[in-house]
Design an enzyme around this catalytic site. Sequence first.
Site, PDB file in Angstrom:
ATOM      1  N   ARG A  99       2.231   1.994   9.669  1.00  0.00           N
ATOM      2  CA  ARG A  99       1.298   2.675   8.793  1.00  0.00           C
ATOM      3  C   ARG A  99       1.992   3.468   7.824  1.00  0.00           C
ATOM      4  O   ARG A  99       1.597   3.923   6.846  1.00  0.00           O
ATOM      5  CB  ARG A  99       0.179   3.488   9.537  1.00  0.00           C
TER       6      ARG A  99
ATOM      7  N   ASP B 236     -11.341  -7.681   3.625  1.00  0.00           N
ATOM      8  CA  ASP B 236     -10.928  -8.944   3.829  1.00  0.00           C
ATOM      9  C   ASP B 236     -12.069  -9.834   4.218  1.00  0.00           C
ATOM     10  O   ASP B 236     -12.472 -10.348   3.080  1.00  0.00           O
ATOM     11  CB  ASP B 236     -10.040  -8.755   5.303  1.00  0.00           C
TER      12      ASP B 236
ATOM     13  N   GLY C 151      -6.972   3.139   8.753  1.00  0.00           N
ATOM     14  CA  GLY C 151      -5.912   2.547   7.740  1.00  0.00           C
ATOM     15  C   GLY C 151      -6.174   3.230   6.308  1.00  0.00           C
ATOM     16  O   GLY C 151      -5.171   3.027   5.470  1.00  0.00           O
TER      17      GLY C 151
ATOM     18  N   ASP D 291      -1.713  -1.362   9.648  1.00  0.00           N
ATOM     19  CA  ASP D 291      -0.560  -1.296  10.784  1.00  0.00           C
ATOM     20  C   ASP D 291      -0.676  -2.713  11.317  1.00  0.00           C
ATOM     21  O   ASP D 291      -1.346  -3.648  10.970  1.00  0.00           O
ATOM     22  CB  ASP D 291      -1.403  -0.343  11.895  1.00  0.00           C
TER      23      ASP D 291
HETATM   24  P1  5GP Z   1     -12.859  -7.210   7.185  1.00  0.00           P
HETATM   25  O1  5GP Z   1     -13.889  -6.330   8.065  1.00  0.00           O
HETATM   26  O2  5GP Z   1     -13.222  -6.903   5.795  1.00  0.00           O
HETATM   27  O3  5GP Z   1     -12.461  -8.350   7.693  1.00  0.00           O
HETATM   28  O4  5GP Z   1     -11.761  -6.049   7.724  1.00  0.00           O
HETATM   29  C1  5GP Z   1     -11.107  -5.117   7.244  1.00  0.00           C
HETATM   30  C2  5GP Z   1     -10.034  -4.634   8.030  1.00  0.00           C
HETATM   31  O5  5GP Z   1      -9.160  -5.712   8.566  1.00  0.00           O
HETATM   32  C3  5GP Z   1      -9.171  -3.560   7.286  1.00  0.00           C
HETATM   33  O6  5GP Z   1      -9.545  -2.455   7.482  1.00  0.00           O
HETATM   34  C4  5GP Z   1      -7.795  -3.872   8.064  1.00  0.00           C
HETATM   35  O7  5GP Z   1      -7.681  -2.991   9.348  1.00  0.00           O
HETATM   36  C5  5GP Z   1      -7.913  -5.320   8.463  1.00  0.00           C
HETATM   37  N1  5GP Z   1      -6.877  -6.119   7.887  1.00  0.00           N
HETATM   38  C6  5GP Z   1      -7.325  -7.242   7.122  1.00  0.00           C
HETATM   39  N2  5GP Z   1      -6.487  -7.824   6.744  1.00  0.00           N
HETATM   40  C7  5GP Z   1      -5.270  -7.197   6.968  1.00  0.00           C
HETATM   41  C8  5GP Z   1      -3.884  -7.284   6.738  1.00  0.00           C
HETATM   42  O8  5GP Z   1      -3.273  -8.078   6.017  1.00  0.00           O
HETATM   43  N3  5GP Z   1      -2.907  -6.346   7.167  1.00  0.00           N
HETATM   44  C9  5GP Z   1      -3.226  -5.350   8.223  1.00  0.00           C
HETATM   45  N4  5GP Z   1      -2.642  -4.605   8.853  1.00  0.00           N
HETATM   46  N5  5GP Z   1      -4.759  -5.399   8.278  1.00  0.00           N
HETATM   47  C10 5GP Z   1      -5.626  -5.889   7.794  1.00  0.00           C
HETATM   48 MG    MG Z   2      -8.595  -0.935   9.198  1.00  0.00          MG
END
Ligand code: 5GP
Ligand code: MG
Length: 194
Positions: free
Chosen positions: A164, A102, A43, A158
Site C-alpha cells: 500500500r 472493479d 485502500g 494492497d
Molecule cells: P468492487 O466491489 O468494485 O469489485 O471492488 C473494489 C475493491 O476491490 C477495491 O476497493 C479493491 O480493494 C479491490 N480490487 C479490485 N481490483 C483490484 C486490483 O487490481 N488491485 C488491488 N490491490 N485491489 C483491487
Molecule cells: Mg479496497
Amino acid sequence: MHKDLQRILLDESEIRAAIERVAGEVTAEFEGRAFTVVSVLKGSILFVADLIRHIPIQLELAFVGASSYRESTVSGELSIEMLPADGEIEGREILLIDDILDTGRTLSRLSEELHRRGAASVKTCVFLDKPSRRAVAMQADWRCFEVEDEFVVGYGLDYAGRYRNLPFVAVLKPQLLLADGVETAPGLGGRGAR
Ligand code: 5GP
Ligand code: MG
C-alpha cells in the site's frame, strides 16, 4: 523498483497530474456547498489525502470500512465494518471515494447505505476504474485513470495487506500471485483477493 514488481503502470508525476485535474473538477462541483468526503478504508487513504490537499474549499472528512470476500470464489458479499455517525451523513452531500472501481459492488452497496441513512446526495470518485470487470451497473462521477484487467498494487492498493505504501501503481510479478495460490486474481482469469 521493488523485486516483486513486474512493471510500473502509473508513476508519481502522472498520478499528481491526474489528482490535480480531478481535484479541480470536484472543487468546481462543490464550491459554495458544504460536503463530506467519505473515504473507503483502507485502500483510498493515500488518494484521499493527496486529493483533498488540492480541494481548497470547506469540507469534512469521514471514513467507512468495507471488505468483501472475493477469495471465497462466489460474488463478493460485502460487509460494512464501520460507518460514520448518523450526524455525519444525514442531510449531507457526500463524496464517496474508493481506490478502485472493479465489479462495482462496493461502491453501489455503500452509496445505497449512505442514501438509506439520509444523505442528501452521494457522488463517487475513484482513483482507478476497471470498467471491463463491472458486475453491477455503477459509474463513478470522477476517476483518475482507467486501467486494464490486471491486478495492481501501490498507492493504497494492497496484495495480502502489502504494497500500500508504494508511491506509484505497479503490476506484481504474476508468479508471485500464483505462488501464493491466488490463481483467481483479476487479470489471471477470475476473481481474486483484495
Ligand atoms: P468492487 O466491489 O468494485 O469489485 O471492488 C473494489 C475493491 O476491490 C477495491 O476497493 C479493491 O480493494 C479491490 N480490487 C479490485 N481490483 C483490484 C486490483 O487490481 N488491485 C488491488 N490491490 N485491489 C483491487
Ligand atoms: Mg479496497
